[in-house]
Design a protein around this motif. Structure first.
Motif, PDB file in Angstrom:
ATOM      1  N   GLY A   1       0.529  -0.870  -0.143  1.00  0.00           N
ATOM      2  CA  GLY A   1      -0.013   0.262  -0.165  1.00  0.00           C
ATOM      3  C   GLY A   1       0.826   1.279  -0.405  1.00  0.00           C
ATOM      4  N   SER A   2      -0.142   2.256   0.191  1.00  0.00           N
ATOM      5  CA  SER A   2       0.304   3.857   0.449  1.00  0.00           C
ATOM      6  C   SER A   2       1.491   3.988   1.674  1.00  0.00           C
ATOM      7  N   ILE A   3       1.659   3.570   2.680  1.00  0.00           N
ATOM      8  CA  ILE A   3       2.673   3.761   3.823  1.00  0.00           C
ATOM      9  C   ILE A   3       2.917   2.390   4.336  1.00  0.00           C
ATOM     10  N   THR A   4       3.777   2.388   4.924  1.00  0.00           N
ATOM     11  CA  THR A   4       4.352   1.240   5.619  1.00  0.00           C
ATOM     12  C   THR A   4       3.253   0.677   7.232  1.00  0.00           C
ATOM     13  N   TYR A   5       3.402  -0.163   7.664  1.00  0.00           N
ATOM     14  CA  TYR A   5       2.841  -1.004   8.555  1.00  0.00           C
ATOM     15  C   TYR A   5       3.301  -0.114   9.761  1.00  0.00           C
ATOM     16  N   GLU A   6       4.040   0.446  10.413  1.00  0.00           N
ATOM     17  CA  GLU A   6       5.076   0.779  11.524  1.00  0.00           C
ATOM     18  C   GLU A   6       3.502   2.377  11.289  1.00  0.00           C
ATOM     19  N   ALA A   7       4.475   3.500  10.045  1.00  0.00           N
ATOM     20  CA  ALA A   7       3.239   4.153   9.951  1.00  0.00           C
ATOM     21  C   ALA A   7       1.733   4.384  10.659  1.00  0.00           C
ATOM     22  N   GLY A   8       1.529   2.934  10.135  1.00  0.00           N
ATOM     23  CA  GLY A   8      -0.091   2.696  10.034  1.00  0.00           C
ATOM     24  C   GLY A   8      -0.236   2.892  10.976  1.00  0.00           C
ATOM     25  N   LEU A   9       0.473   2.589  11.827  1.00  0.00           N
ATOM     26  CA  LEU A   9      -0.550   1.654  13.441  1.00  0.00           C
ATOM     27  C   LEU A   9      -0.230   3.360  14.487  1.00  0.00           C
ATOM     28  N   ALA A  10       1.059   4.197  13.250  1.00  0.00           N
ATOM     29  CA  ALA A  10       1.371   5.696  14.510  1.00  0.00           C
ATOM     30  C   ALA A  10      -0.159   6.611  14.057  1.00  0.00           C
ATOM     31  N   ALA A  11      -0.212   5.935  12.660  1.00  0.00           N
ATOM     32  CA  ALA A  11      -2.239   6.948  12.626  1.00  0.00           C
ATOM     33  C   ALA A  11      -2.664   6.825  13.442  1.00  0.00           C
ATOM     34  N   VAL A  12      -3.256   5.335  13.332  1.00  0.00           N
ATOM     35  CA  VAL A  12      -4.100   4.758  14.279  1.00  0.00           C
ATOM     36  C   VAL A  12      -4.290   5.257  15.641  1.00  0.00           C
ATOM     37  N   PHE A  13      -2.821   5.578  16.633  1.00  0.00           N
ATOM     38  CA  PHE A  13      -2.787   6.115  17.364  1.00  0.00           C
ATOM     39  C   PHE A  13      -3.323   7.468  17.287  1.00  0.00           C
ATOM     40  N   VAL A  14      -2.776   7.880  16.684  1.00  0.00           N
ATOM     41  CA  VAL A  14      -2.920   9.163  17.267  1.00  0.00           C
ATOM     42  C   VAL A  14      -4.915   9.963  16.573  1.00  0.00           C
ATOM     43  N   GLU A  15      -5.362   8.751  15.854  1.00  0.00           N
ATOM     44  CA  GLU A  15      -6.668   8.482  15.715  1.00  0.00           C
ATOM     45  C   GLU A  15      -7.446   7.891  17.478  1.00  0.00           C
ATOM     46  N   GLY A  16      -6.746   7.603  17.702  1.00  0.00           N
ATOM     47  CA  GLY A  16      -7.594   7.057  19.096  1.00  0.00           C
ATOM     48  C   GLY A  16      -7.297   8.436  19.827  1.00  0.00           C
ATOM     49  N   LEU A  17      -5.898   8.959  20.025  1.00  0.00           N
ATOM     50  CA  LEU A  17      -5.817  10.210  20.955  1.00  0.00           C
ATOM     51  C   LEU A  17      -7.406  11.084  20.579  1.00  0.00           C
ATOM     52  N   ILE A  18      -7.094  11.314  19.325  1.00  0.00           N
ATOM     53  CA  ILE A  18      -8.263  12.082  19.108  1.00  0.00           C
ATOM     54  C   ILE A  18      -9.710  11.434  19.158  1.00  0.00           C
ATOM     55  N   PHE A  19      -9.583  10.411  19.137  1.00  0.00           N
ATOM     56  CA  PHE A  19     -11.440  10.162  19.444  1.00  0.00           C
ATOM     57  C   PHE A  19     -11.837  10.114  20.842  1.00  0.00           C
ATOM     58  N   MET A  20     -10.439   9.747  22.788  1.00  0.00           N
ATOM     59  CA  MET A  20     -10.859  10.564  23.444  1.00  0.00           C
ATOM     60  C   MET A  20     -11.372  11.707  23.568  1.00  0.00           C
ATOM     61  N   LEU A  21     -10.233  12.443  22.573  1.00  0.00           N
ATOM     62  CA  LEU A  21     -10.149  13.854  22.791  1.00  0.00           C
ATOM     63  C   LEU A  21     -11.957  14.171  22.531  1.00  0.00           C
ATOM     64  N   ILE A  22     -12.436  13.884  21.226  1.00  0.00           N
ATOM     65  CA  ILE A  22     -13.719  14.102  21.525  1.00  0.00           C
ATOM     66  C   ILE A  22     -14.934  13.210  22.105  1.00  0.00           C
ATOM     67  N   SER A  23     -13.763  12.226  22.091  1.00  0.00           N
ATOM     68  CA  SER A  23     -15.837  12.150  23.594  1.00  0.00           C
ATOM     69  C   SER A  23     -15.503  12.566  24.889  1.00  0.00           C
ATOM     70  N   ALA A  24     -14.404  12.606  24.883  1.00  0.00           N
ATOM     71  CA  ALA A  24     -14.529  13.676  26.181  1.00  0.00           C
ATOM     72  C   ALA A  24     -15.186  14.956  26.463  1.00  0.00           C
ATOM     73  N   VAL A  25     -14.728  15.447  25.172  1.00  0.00           N
ATOM     74  CA  VAL A  25     -16.310  16.815  25.681  1.00  0.00           C
ATOM     75  C   VAL A  25     -17.090  17.089  25.077  1.00  0.00           C
ATOM     76  N   GLY A  26     -17.602  15.338  24.283  1.00  0.00           N
ATOM     77  CA  GLY A  26     -19.119  15.240  23.739  1.00  0.00           C
ATOM     78  C   GLY A  26     -19.188  15.653  22.543  1.00  0.00           C
ATOM     79  N   VAL A  27     -18.504  15.955  21.061  1.00  0.00           N
ATOM     80  CA  VAL A  27     -18.705  15.652  19.942  1.00  0.00           C
ATOM     81  C   VAL A  27     -18.614  14.499  18.997  1.00  0.00           C
TER      82      VAL A  27
END
Length: 226
Positions: free
Chosen positions: A156-182
Protein backbone atom coordinates in the motif's frame (compact mmCIF):
# COMPACT_ATOMS: atom_id res chain seq x y z
CA UNK A 1 -35.35 -46.16 50.62
CA UNK A 2 -35.37 -45.22 46.95
CA UNK A 3 -33.70 -42.29 45.24
CA UNK A 4 -34.48 -38.77 46.34
CA UNK A 5 -37.46 -37.26 44.59
CA UNK A 6 -36.40 -35.18 41.52
CA UNK A 7 -38.45 -32.20 42.66
CA UNK A 8 -36.49 -32.08 45.92
CA UNK A 9 -33.24 -32.11 43.96
CA UNK A 10 -34.50 -29.25 41.80
CA UNK A 11 -35.55 -27.25 44.84
CA UNK A 12 -32.18 -27.90 46.46
CA UNK A 13 -30.40 -26.63 43.33
CA UNK A 14 -32.59 -23.55 43.19
CA UNK A 15 -31.90 -22.88 46.85
CA UNK A 16 -28.15 -23.05 46.30
CA UNK A 17 -28.40 -20.74 43.29
CA UNK A 18 -30.61 -18.29 45.15
CA UNK A 19 -28.26 -18.22 48.14
CA UNK A 20 -25.29 -17.62 45.86
CA UNK A 21 -27.11 -14.80 44.09
CA UNK A 22 -28.02 -13.15 47.39
CA UNK A 23 -24.52 -13.61 48.77
CA UNK A 24 -22.97 -11.83 45.80
CA UNK A 25 -25.68 -9.15 45.57
CA UNK A 26 -25.22 -8.17 49.21
CA UNK A 27 -21.44 -8.13 49.00
CA UNK A 28 -19.31 -5.08 48.20
CA UNK A 29 -18.88 -6.28 44.65
CA UNK A 30 -22.61 -6.78 44.18
CA UNK A 31 -23.42 -3.34 45.55
CA UNK A 32 -20.74 -1.71 43.40
CA UNK A 33 -22.13 -3.28 40.24
CA UNK A 34 -25.71 -2.51 41.37
CA UNK A 35 -26.98 -6.04 40.87
CA UNK A 36 -30.24 -5.46 42.74
CA UNK A 37 -30.82 -2.01 41.25
CA UNK A 38 -30.48 -3.42 37.77
CA UNK A 39 -32.83 -6.31 38.58
CA UNK A 40 -30.33 -8.98 37.67
CA UNK A 41 -28.38 -11.66 39.52
CA UNK A 42 -24.89 -13.11 39.70
CA UNK A 43 -25.78 -16.30 37.85
CA UNK A 44 -27.60 -14.34 35.15
CA UNK A 45 -24.57 -12.14 34.60
CA UNK A 46 -22.32 -15.20 34.62
CA UNK A 47 -24.37 -16.82 31.85
CA UNK A 48 -24.52 -13.57 29.91
CA UNK A 49 -20.77 -13.08 30.16
CA UNK A 50 -20.13 -16.62 28.94
CA UNK A 51 -22.44 -16.17 25.95
CA UNK A 52 -20.87 -12.80 25.17
CA UNK A 53 -17.36 -14.25 25.24
CA UNK A 54 -18.34 -17.10 22.93
CA UNK A 55 -20.01 -14.56 20.61
CA UNK A 56 -16.96 -12.32 20.16
CA UNK A 57 -14.15 -14.85 20.61
CA UNK A 58 -13.92 -15.20 16.83
CA UNK A 59 -12.28 -11.75 16.81
CA UNK A 60 -9.07 -13.19 18.23
CA UNK A 61 -8.03 -15.26 15.19
CA UNK A 62 -9.85 -13.16 12.58
CA UNK A 63 -8.35 -9.83 13.66
CA UNK A 64 -4.88 -11.37 13.79
CA UNK A 65 -5.41 -13.03 10.42
CA UNK A 66 -6.45 -9.77 8.77
CA UNK A 67 -3.65 -7.68 10.28
CA UNK A 68 -1.01 -10.30 9.49
CA UNK A 69 -1.88 -9.87 5.80
CA UNK A 70 0.01 -6.59 5.99
CA UNK A 71 3.21 -8.54 6.65
CA UNK A 72 3.35 -6.80 10.04
CA UNK A 73 6.95 -6.10 11.06
CA UNK A 74 8.44 -8.66 8.65
CA UNK A 75 10.94 -7.26 6.16
CA UNK A 76 12.05 -9.04 2.97
CA UNK A 77 15.72 -8.13 3.38
CA UNK A 78 15.94 -9.71 6.84
CA UNK A 79 13.23 -12.39 6.89
CA UNK A 80 13.41 -13.91 3.42
CA UNK A 81 15.98 -16.63 2.89
CA UNK A 82 19.22 -15.50 1.28
CA UNK A 83 18.42 -17.42 -1.89
CA UNK A 84 14.90 -16.02 -2.10
CA UNK A 85 15.99 -12.41 -1.61
CA UNK A 86 18.83 -12.79 -4.13
CA UNK A 87 16.37 -14.20 -6.66
CA UNK A 88 13.48 -11.75 -6.37
CA UNK A 89 14.46 -8.93 -4.01
CA UNK A 90 11.49 -7.48 -2.11
CA UNK A 91 9.13 -9.69 -4.13
CA UNK A 92 10.45 -12.70 -2.22
CA UNK A 93 7.82 -11.96 0.45
CA UNK A 94 5.13 -13.46 -1.80
CA UNK A 95 6.67 -16.95 -1.95
CA UNK A 96 9.64 -17.26 0.41
CA UNK A 97 9.20 -19.72 3.33
CA UNK A 98 11.33 -17.58 5.62
CA UNK A 99 9.02 -14.62 5.18
CA UNK A 100 5.97 -16.87 5.64
CA UNK A 101 7.41 -18.12 8.95
CA UNK A 102 7.85 -14.53 10.11
CA UNK A 103 4.23 -13.71 9.22
CA UNK A 104 3.04 -16.79 11.13
CA UNK A 105 4.94 -15.67 14.24
CA UNK A 106 3.52 -12.17 13.93
CA UNK A 107 0.01 -13.62 13.65
CA UNK A 108 0.52 -15.48 16.94
CA UNK A 109 1.73 -12.26 18.57
CA UNK A 110 -1.26 -10.38 17.18
CA UNK A 111 -3.61 -12.94 18.75
CA UNK A 112 -1.98 -12.25 22.13
CA UNK A 113 -2.13 -8.49 21.57
CA UNK A 114 -5.81 -8.68 20.59
CA UNK A 115 -6.58 -10.75 23.70
CA UNK A 116 -4.77 -8.36 26.03
CA UNK A 117 -6.32 -5.25 24.46
CA UNK A 118 -9.84 -6.69 24.65
CA UNK A 119 -9.30 -7.90 28.22
CA UNK A 120 -8.07 -4.51 29.46
CA UNK A 121 -10.84 -2.65 27.62
CA UNK A 122 -13.56 -4.91 29.08
CA UNK A 123 -12.13 -4.63 32.59
CA UNK A 124 -11.98 -0.83 32.37
CA UNK A 125 -15.50 -0.67 30.95
CA UNK A 126 -16.84 -2.81 33.78
CA UNK A 127 -14.81 -1.48 36.71
CA UNK A 128 -14.62 2.22 35.85
CA UNK A 129 -17.67 2.88 33.64
CA UNK A 130 -19.71 0.21 35.49
CA UNK A 131 -21.69 -0.81 32.42
CA UNK A 132 -22.06 -4.34 30.98
CA UNK A 133 -20.46 -3.61 27.62
CA UNK A 134 -17.71 -5.59 25.93
CA UNK A 135 -14.99 -3.93 23.89
CA UNK A 136 -12.79 -5.55 21.27
CA UNK A 137 -11.02 -4.51 18.05
CA UNK A 138 -13.49 -3.52 15.33
CA UNK A 139 -13.93 -5.76 12.32
CA UNK A 140 -14.25 -2.98 9.75
CA UNK A 141 -11.39 -0.62 10.45
CA UNK A 142 -8.85 -3.45 10.60
CA UNK A 143 -9.73 -4.54 7.05
CA UNK A 144 -9.49 -0.92 5.88
CA UNK A 145 -6.11 -0.61 7.59
CA UNK A 146 -4.82 -3.82 6.01
CA UNK A 147 -6.12 -3.83 2.47
CA UNK A 148 -6.47 -0.09 1.74
CA UNK A 149 -3.84 1.71 3.82
CA UNK A 150 -0.89 -0.66 4.29
CA UNK A 151 -1.83 -3.13 1.57
CA UNK A 152 -1.29 -6.86 1.24
CA UNK A 153 2.23 -7.57 2.46
CA UNK A 154 3.01 -3.86 2.54
CA UNK A 155 2.07 -3.03 -1.05
CA UNK A 156 0.00 0.00 0.00
CA UNK A 157 0.81 3.67 0.28
CA UNK A 158 2.38 3.67 3.76
CA UNK A 159 4.32 1.27 5.95
CA UNK A 160 2.89 -0.89 8.72
CA UNK A 161 4.67 1.17 11.38
CA UNK A 162 3.41 4.47 9.96
CA UNK A 163 -0.10 3.04 9.84
CA UNK A 164 0.05 2.09 13.51
CA UNK A 165 1.28 5.59 14.36
CA UNK A 166 -1.72 7.04 12.52
CA UNK A 167 -4.05 4.70 14.44
CA UNK A 168 -2.48 5.87 17.72
CA UNK A 169 -3.08 9.53 16.84
CA UNK A 170 -6.63 8.67 15.74
CA UNK A 171 -7.20 7.06 19.14
CA UNK A 172 -6.07 10.20 20.95
CA UNK A 173 -8.39 12.34 18.81
CA UNK A 174 -11.28 9.95 19.46
CA UNK A 175 -10.69 10.16 23.22
CA UNK A 176 -10.66 13.95 23.02
CA UNK A 177 -13.92 14.30 21.08
CA UNK A 178 -15.55 11.72 23.36
CA UNK A 179 -14.48 13.62 26.47
CA UNK A 180 -15.94 16.92 25.23
CA UNK A 181 -19.15 15.34 23.92
CA UNK A 182 -18.57 15.94 20.22
CA UNK A 183 -18.62 12.23 19.36
CA UNK A 184 -22.21 11.81 20.50
CA UNK A 185 -23.34 14.74 18.35
CA UNK A 186 -21.49 13.34 15.32
CA UNK A 187 -23.19 9.96 15.76
CA UNK A 188 -26.59 11.64 15.79
CA UNK A 189 -25.82 13.17 12.39
CA UNK A 190 -25.36 9.75 10.76
CA UNK A 191 -28.63 8.55 9.15
CA UNK A 192 -30.05 5.45 10.77
CA UNK A 193 -30.20 3.51 7.51
CA UNK A 194 -26.47 4.16 6.95
CA UNK A 195 -25.64 2.79 10.39
CA UNK A 196 -27.78 -0.30 9.83
CA UNK A 197 -26.37 -0.96 6.37
CA UNK A 198 -22.83 -0.60 7.71
CA UNK A 199 -23.51 -3.24 10.35
CA UNK A 200 -25.00 -5.55 7.70
CA UNK A 201 -21.99 -5.02 5.44
CA UNK A 202 -19.57 -5.90 8.22
CA UNK A 203 -21.62 -8.99 9.03
CA UNK A 204 -21.54 -10.13 5.40
CA UNK A 205 -17.80 -9.53 5.26
CA UNK A 206 -17.27 -11.67 8.36
CA UNK A 207 -19.50 -14.39 6.93
CA UNK A 208 -17.42 -14.33 3.76
CA UNK A 209 -14.24 -14.77 5.83
CA UNK A 210 -15.79 -17.70 7.69
CA UNK A 211 -16.66 -19.41 4.40
CA UNK A 212 -13.14 -19.20 3.02
CA UNK A 213 -10.84 -22.19 2.98
CA UNK A 214 -8.02 -20.45 4.86
CA UNK A 215 -10.17 -19.09 7.68
CA UNK A 216 -13.21 -21.29 8.09
CA UNK A 217 -15.48 -23.82 6.39
CA UNK A 218 -13.82 -23.89 2.98
CA UNK A 219 -17.06 -23.27 1.06
CA UNK A 220 -15.53 -20.34 -0.84
CA UNK A 221 -12.32 -21.06 -2.74
CA UNK A 222 -9.70 -18.92 -4.44
CA UNK A 223 -10.24 -18.04 -8.09
CA UNK A 224 -7.57 -15.92 -9.76
CA UNK A 225 -10.15 -14.57 -12.23
CA UNK A 226 -12.05 -12.82 -9.43
Amino acid sequence: MGDEHPHKKALFGLTIGHKLNRLVAESRIGKYFKIDERRTSFLTELRAGTVLFLTIAYILPVNAGILSDTGATCKPYKDCTAAGFALAGDACKFFDPGYADCVTKCKQQLISATSIAAMLACILMGVIANVPFSLAPGMGINAYFTYTIVGYYGTGSITYEAGLAAVFVEGLIFMLISAVGVRGKLVQLIPKHVMMSTACGIGMFLAFIGLQASEGLGVVGLDTAT
